[in-house]
Design an enzyme around this catalytic site. Sequence first.
Site, mmCIF file in Angstrom:
data_model
loop_
_atom_site.group_PDB
_atom_site.id
_atom_site.type_symbol
_atom_site.label_atom_id
_atom_site.label_comp_id
_atom_site.label_asym_id
_atom_site.label_seq_id
_atom_site.Cartn_x
_atom_site.Cartn_y
_atom_site.Cartn_z
ATOM 1 N N LYS A 248 -11.472 -0.039 -1.349
ATOM 2 C CA LYS A 248 -11.543 1.412 -1.470
ATOM 3 C C LYS A 248 -10.892 1.798 -2.793
ATOM 4 O O LYS A 248 -10.152 1.014 -3.372
ATOM 5 C CB LYS A 248 -10.892 2.095 -0.289
ATOM 6 C CG LYS A 248 -9.479 1.697 0.031
ATOM 7 C CD LYS A 248 -9.063 2.365 1.339
ATOM 8 C CE LYS A 248 -7.666 1.963 1.748
ATOM 9 N NZ LYS A 248 -7.651 0.971 2.836
ATOM 10 N N ASP B 179 -5.616 2.657 -3.821
ATOM 11 C CA ASP B 179 -6.918 2.590 -3.153
ATOM 12 C C ASP B 179 -7.191 3.796 -2.242
ATOM 13 O O ASP B 179 -8.327 4.027 -1.860
ATOM 14 C CB ASP B 179 -7.118 1.257 -2.409
ATOM 15 C CG ASP B 179 -6.033 0.974 -1.392
ATOM 16 O OD1 ASP B 179 -5.100 1.785 -1.259
ATOM 17 O OD2 ASP B 179 -6.119 -0.086 -0.727
ATOM 18 N N ARG B 180 -6.159 4.546 -1.899
ATOM 19 C CA ARG B 180 -6.392 5.721 -1.042
ATOM 20 C C ARG B 180 -6.531 6.987 -1.880
ATOM 21 O O ARG B 180 -6.101 7.032 -3.029
ATOM 22 C CB ARG B 180 -5.215 5.926 -0.097
ATOM 23 C CG ARG B 180 -5.082 4.824 0.916
ATOM 24 C CD ARG B 180 -4.015 5.138 1.936
ATOM 25 N NE ARG B 180 -4.058 4.120 2.974
ATOM 26 C CZ ARG B 180 -3.530 4.239 4.175
ATOM 27 N NH1 ARG B 180 -2.884 5.349 4.504
ATOM 28 N NH2 ARG B 180 -3.629 3.276 5.060
ATOM 29 N N ASP C 54 -0.854 1.537 -4.114
ATOM 30 C CA ASP C 54 -1.665 0.588 -4.877
ATOM 31 C C ASP C 54 -2.991 1.171 -5.363
ATOM 32 O O ASP C 54 -3.844 0.445 -5.859
ATOM 33 C CB ASP C 54 -1.927 -0.670 -4.032
ATOM 34 C CG ASP C 54 -2.678 -0.364 -2.753
ATOM 35 O OD1 ASP C 54 -2.504 0.746 -2.205
ATOM 36 O OD2 ASP C 54 -3.442 -1.228 -2.287
ATOM 37 N N SER D 122 0.809 -1.218 0.000
ATOM 38 C CA SER D 122 0.000 0.000 0.000
ATOM 39 C C SER D 122 0.846 1.273 0.000
ATOM 40 O O SER D 122 1.624 1.493 -0.903
ATOM 41 C CB SER D 122 -0.961 -0.056 1.180
ATOM 42 O OG SER D 122 -1.888 0.982 1.095
ATOM 43 N N HIS D 123 0.741 2.023 1.075
ATOM 44 C CA HIS D 123 1.388 3.344 1.156
ATOM 45 C C HIS D 123 2.770 3.263 1.788
ATOM 46 O O HIS D 123 3.423 4.284 1.957
ATOM 47 C CB HIS D 123 0.499 4.251 1.996
ATOM 48 C CG HIS D 123 0.091 3.588 3.277
ATOM 49 N ND1 HIS D 123 -0.854 2.583 3.302
ATOM 50 C CD2 HIS D 123 0.533 3.724 4.528
ATOM 51 C CE1 HIS D 123 -0.971 2.138 4.532
ATOM 52 N NE2 HIS D 123 -0.142 2.815 5.306
ATOM 53 N N ASP E 16 -2.335 6.488 -3.398
ATOM 54 C CA ASP E 16 -1.186 5.833 -2.747
ATOM 55 C C ASP E 16 -0.553 4.762 -3.634
ATOM 56 O O ASP E 16 -0.889 4.630 -4.807
ATOM 57 C CB ASP E 16 -1.614 5.241 -1.406
ATOM 58 C CG ASP E 16 -2.520 4.031 -1.578
ATOM 59 O OD1 ASP E 16 -3.282 4.005 -2.552
ATOM 60 O OD2 ASP E 16 -2.455 3.106 -0.743
HETATM 61 C C1 G1P Z 1 -4.284 1.343 8.140
HETATM 62 C C2 G1P Z 1 -5.494 2.241 8.276
HETATM 63 C C3 G1P Z 1 -6.745 1.471 7.942
HETATM 64 C C4 G1P Z 1 -6.624 0.867 6.544
HETATM 65 C C5 G1P Z 1 -5.354 0.053 6.445
HETATM 66 C C6 G1P Z 1 -5.118 -0.452 5.031
HETATM 67 O O1 G1P Z 1 -4.376 0.258 9.045
HETATM 68 O O2 G1P Z 1 -5.572 2.783 9.580
HETATM 69 O O3 G1P Z 1 -7.848 2.330 8.013
HETATM 70 O O4 G1P Z 1 -7.728 0.056 6.268
HETATM 71 O O5 G1P Z 1 -4.228 0.844 6.822
HETATM 72 O O6 G1P Z 1 -4.991 0.600 4.103
HETATM 73 P P1 G1P Z 1 -3.658 0.227 10.496
HETATM 74 O O7 G1P Z 1 -2.185 0.440 10.248
HETATM 75 O O8 G1P Z 1 -4.216 1.385 11.260
HETATM 76 O O9 G1P Z 1 -4.013 -1.105 11.062
HETATM 77 ZN ZN ZN Z 2 -3.347 1.297 -0.378
#
Ligand code: G1P
Ligand code: ZN
Length: 546
Positions: free
Chosen positions: A379, A284-285, A282, A114-115, A280
């Site tokens: 998302k 989705d954000r 991938d 992800s990010h 981000d």
């Molecule tokens: C974090 C975000 C959560 C999101 C997840 C995946 O998870 O807080 O809302 O769904 O990334 O993108 P966390 O690190 O808080 O468990």
């Molecule tokens: Zn992501």
Amino acid sequence: MSTTVTIETTPYSDQKPGTSGLRKKVTVFRQPRYLENFVQAIFNVASELKGQLLIVGGDGRYYNQQAIQVILKIAAANGVKQVMVGQNGLLSTPAVSHLIRKNKAAGGIILSASHNPGGVDGDFGIKFNISNGGPAPTSFTDAVFELSKSISQYQIIETADIPLSEQQQVFIADMQINIIDPVSDYAALMAELFDFQKIKSMFTGDNFTMCFDAMHAVTGPYAKEIFENQLSANSGAVINGVPLEDFAGGHPDPNLAHAIELASLLNSGLNAPDFGAASDGDGDRNMILGQHFFVNPSDSLAIMTANAHLLPGYKSGISGVARSLPTSRAVDKVAESMGIRCYETPTGWKYFGNLLDDKRITLCGEESFGSGSDHIREKDGIWAVLFWLNLIAIKQQSVEQIAREHWKQYGRHYYTRHDYEAIDSEAAENLIQHLREQSATLAGKEYAGHKITLCDDFSYRDPVDNSIAEKQGIRILFDDESRIVYRLSGTGTEGATLRVYIENYVTDTTQHTLETQSALADLVEISKNIAQIKTHCNREQADVIT
Ligand code: G1P
Ligand code: ZN
């Protein structure tokens, strides 16, 4: 001639998926048989993949292509009939979700952290999505983890790597592999949901400009095709649009701390674009910006809910909404006035899947820059950007005007998240445990004029399958509708991250122009006091404030 071989292996004990799949340092994934073990465990649990179609793609980070080669060879040895892979191994998370649904695939494997930063020393991740297009539920990931702890062999077909750079059809043994354009199906879905003509006409005449920051991650090709080619946005609308294995050394997280180039552009005065957005690693954000204006993701969900009926894809109205526990309660106000259900779920997109499948909700979102709808089961960053563009084209108002009008009607939720990163895991657990023990006695206590009405450890019963998720975060509600939530991150790869989510609710419009941190300063102090953050974690201040 390619043949299936059985390889003896020894298990790893740390393959427990978190909020969103298994996430580890690249160096961890590159240990001998680490990836192979986990992938085989997925195939063992997801027996439905046999004889069926699987979608595979990732965000383009370092190790993406190597991992795909391993997955293809293990998939073929485990009887998968057909695989669709994005060209060059690229597919955004929302695009995978869509491809699973559109092609009735039995599942999908997404390679992404992800990010989180990428590169040789960065993070990597692997996640399985089920046939509804959404992340596998906890029952699935638990089963994979259990198996991974005792796995003794995996099946693989030993054969040359498959070239992923051309759109073509190839085979590994009997398994057909289609290397596809990652963008076109997704772009077609977006054109069904939004009024592309209307958005396009807003861009002609040069009186409306946008900037989308793809952060050198997966959305570059999607954004160029949709915003620049199909919607004729201003030239240069997409910045950092070429996906790179290390995201150019950046942190592909669309927030004000990391999308700095975009943020400074939107704050640059007269020549600033009217609209800014970022996504981000991938895809989705999303982050939405106006000129000198930041849209809090929780507000974005509320604004979308209030206005969805104006957009073609949602014109028949929405059945209900859901937000994760830490997401501000701005959307609750809208749902209440619309007379629709608003669900509060634990953190993570997987908890929305059943509600979407059961048509209980149409829109859902998280404070962590995530929003989406029933069009897929993830998302969706580009979707959120298009939603806002379509709304602006209809309302003919700036981002800031839309948000301020919304606050005027529903009240404003000031909202912030304070993250204390890379703290000692035991200290973090102790802090949460201490809060848990206190929770029964906190109600009735008053802190700087804020009286606690409820304190508990959030648990959730899924109304569709009745599964229960416990210990999802400590929430403290105050009598003036302000709130503090504490939880530990489930996606980090170093120590623990304590997330503290703070909000208050203000109906008086003369108080709607305060700076967020000062509007919440007293509650931030209260959050430190109640949890004794300094005592437990030896930190005065949060490391990241969003
Ligand atoms: C974090 C975000 C959560 C999101 C997840 C995946 O998870 O807080 O809302 O769904 O990334 O993108 P966390 O690190 O808080 O468990
Ligand atoms: Zn992501």
